[in-house]
Write an enzyme that holds these catalytic residues in place. Structure first.
Site, PDB file in Angstrom:
ATOM      1  N   GLU A 307      23.740  40.143  -4.160  1.00 20.56           N
ATOM      2  CA  GLU A 307      23.255  40.872  -3.133  1.00 20.56           C
ATOM      3  C   GLU A 307      21.990  40.239  -2.423  1.00 20.56           C
ATOM      4  OE1 GLU A 307      21.057  43.469  -1.086  1.00 20.56           O
ATOM      5  OE2 GLU A 307      20.832  44.485  -3.162  1.00 20.56           O
ATOM      6  N   CYS A 341      15.885  46.835  -0.032  1.00 18.65           N
ATOM      7  CA  CYS A 341      17.081  46.150   0.665  1.00 18.65           C
ATOM      8  C   CYS A 341      17.538  46.985   1.630  1.00 18.65           C
ATOM      9  CB  CYS A 341      18.228  45.568  -0.502  1.00 18.65           C
ATOM     10  SG  CYS A 341      17.519  44.622  -1.802  1.00 18.65           S
TER      11      CYS A 341
END
Length: 556
Positions: A307, A341
């Protein structure tokens, strides 16, 4: 927070294929930390106990604490004169010893019933929920510059949820079995991967580190955990809790290391079975390329899961609820200094609503307090993580000040004299494809493009094509036809997609998290399928009717 249901056991040749009970769990409640509350008093004591202290954190291989000559320090971002932790980098020899010891321990760990492995994470979750909550939160607040609520939703609630739900999913997975027939029994054994998994963790969520290392271990794997240098204190606390709750030695090796040294060493080992990564795109690409270059040496094709962040959007339609847009954008863009994020960093606003939205953003902006989250619980966000992050963000602020296409609406200043502080900054752009709208900044910088009301369909296409990322995004509209159109136009633009809600705040088991394109492999940690990523299933067919001939009937 868990209870058992419907006992059911079955085994094949001594391998337990079903748990003796399935498990039900719920999301961990988020505590309020109001004045006079028990949890606030415990947290304040834990914070005070860490004041001015420097914890010594070794590498841990098996039960051995290892110190190398490469000494490092974790600094508190909002007070970089405070060395919160002294630690060392594992060298190549230490990493290779960790690999050898892990691989030697793998077989017995993999043969342990999944319910027994799961029990370790259930116990660890209970410990973090109870007696160790304040310690883990305090180390996250001081070491990663989180406010009370940001530490609570991360290092307590999310980490606890990862441990409990993944343990539940691991047990439930045993119930996913092939069909049997009258003459044969078919069994799926969920083995761990043959080799070791390298877990490479980021600074921004204590919970992510625990998940990256803990979930593969839960599924019968052995793990080398490389924590982030700037989250070492909280990560070590989580590691110790797992060990104290029954995780045997050599199953998870705690090995802080220089990034390239770690990457070079793990990818050069024939035993590499997987990489579980959260971090930057360049680092992930480097690891992937190294795996590809070394494919011929491996016993298996390594699983590579990653990720890598995003350039997350808020799209505002003329039918949007303005108050929801403004409040949601302030939180998404500026909570934790834009270092999630999923943080919103680009916003698209119709020109008819921009005057009102701009005014309300500025009204709130004046009230945002940036400072020391330990001394003042009224702080909305604190310093960015380190000097490298500060310097990167400053380049974008300088770009905003010098570019004729950009104008700073609010903020724009920064100061690293005591801590790495950056003002919450709002930038308006005339060019929707400016670098500030397409590149990940990972700081408290929100860029706004104002578009003509009638062009919203073109803007949706613009959103989809501006950035290489596809992690999170939000659409604010009350017009259902617009919501439906946007969902189709932005189908591939975000792995976590929100309607009339901000782009941050995913909750384990409610919104499993991850995106595609440059944002990663979209394996959705927090969902039921994530545990399957870390298994190598074996199907066993046992026939109960002997084969009595070799010819088929039509052969005569």
């Amino acid at each position: 927070m868990l209870r058992l249901r419907s006992p059911l056991c079955q085994s094949w040749r001594g391998f337990k294929t079903f748990s003796c009970a399935a498990v039900e769990v719920k999301n961990e409640p988020i505590l309020g930390f109001e004045t006079g509350s028990k949890e606030r008093a415990e947290l304040e004591k834990a914070l005070n106990d860490l004041k001015g202290k420097t914890e010594e954190i070794p590498c841990v291989v098996g039960d051995e604490q290892v110190w190398t000559s490469d000494i490092r320090y974790q600094l508190s971002p909002f007070n970089h004169s405070h060395k919160l932790a002294k630690f060392c980098y594992a060298d190549k020899d230490t990493l290779n010893k960790a690999i050898v010891a892990s691989v030697a321990a793998r077989r017995d760990w993999d043969l342990k019933p999944v319910a027994d492995r799961a029990q370790i994470l259930f116990k660890a979750a209970d410990v973090i929920s109870g007696p160790k909550r304040a310690e883990v939160l305090a180390k996250t607040m001081i070491g990663q510059a989180k406010t009370v609520v940001q530490a609570e939703i991360d290092a307590a609630a999310e980490l606890i949820d990862f441990f409990r739900f993944n343990a539940k999913h691991a047990i439930d997975l045993q119930y996913t079995q092939p069909l049997n027939t009258d003459v044969s029994t078919n069994t799926m054994l969920y083995r761990g991967l043959e080799g070791f998994v390298a877990a490479v963790a980021p600074f921004n969520f204590t919970a992510i580190g625990g998940n990256l290392a803990g979930t593969p271990a839960l599924m019968g794997n052995v793990v080398l955990w490389k924590p982030s240098d700037t989250a070492i204190s909280a990560s070590y606390a989580v590691y110790k809790i797992m060990r104290e709750c029954g995780l045997p030695p050599n199953i998870v090796q705690f090995v802080p290391a220089d990034g390239p040294v770690f990457g070079d060493t793990i990818t050069a080992s024939e035993h590499l079975a997987g990489i579980n990564f959260t971090g930057s795109v360049p680092t992930f690409k480097r690891l992937w390329k190294q795996v590809a270059q070394n494919l011929d040496i491996y016993k298996n094709f390594p699983r590579v899961a990653g990720e890598c962040g995003g350039k997350n959007f808020h799209f505002v339609h003329t039918s949007a609820d303005v108050e929801s847009v403004v409040s949601g954008t302030i939180r998404s863009a500026f909570e934790y200094g834009g270092q999630k994020c999923s943080a919103c960093s680009r916003m698209y606003v119709p020109d008819s609503l921009w005057p009102q939205i701009k005014k309300e953003l500025l009204d709130i902006h004046k009230q945002i307090k940036v400072g020391d989250p330990v001394q003042d619980f009224g702080t909305f966000f604190s310093a960015v993580i380190d000097d490298k992050s500060f310097a990167r963000i400053k380049k974008y602020l300088d770009h905003a000040k010098s570019s004729p296409n950009l104008s700073i609406v609010a903020g724009g200043n920064c100061d690293d004299s005591k801590g790495y502080f950056v003002e919450p900054t709002i930038v308006e752009t005339k060019d929707p494809r400016d670098a500030i709208m397409s590149e990940e900044i990972f700081g408290p910088v929100l860029s706004v493009y104002v578009y003509p009301d009638k062009d919203y369909k073109e803007v949706l296409h613009l959103i989809d094509t501006t950035s290489p990322y596809a992690l999170t995004g939000a659409v604010f509209a009350k017009d259902k036809s617009v919501v439906d159109y946007a969902a189709k136009a932005l189908r591939n633009a975000a792995g976590n997609y929100y309607v009339n809600d901000k782009s941050t705040g995913s909750i384990v088991a409610q919104q499993p998290f991850g995106g595609a394109r440059a944002s990663g492999t979209n394996d959705k940690p927090g969902g039921p399928h994530y545990v399957l990523r870390w298994t190598s299933p074996q199907v066993v067919k046992e026939t109960h009717a002997p084969l009595t001939g070799w010819k088929y009937p039509y052969m005569g």
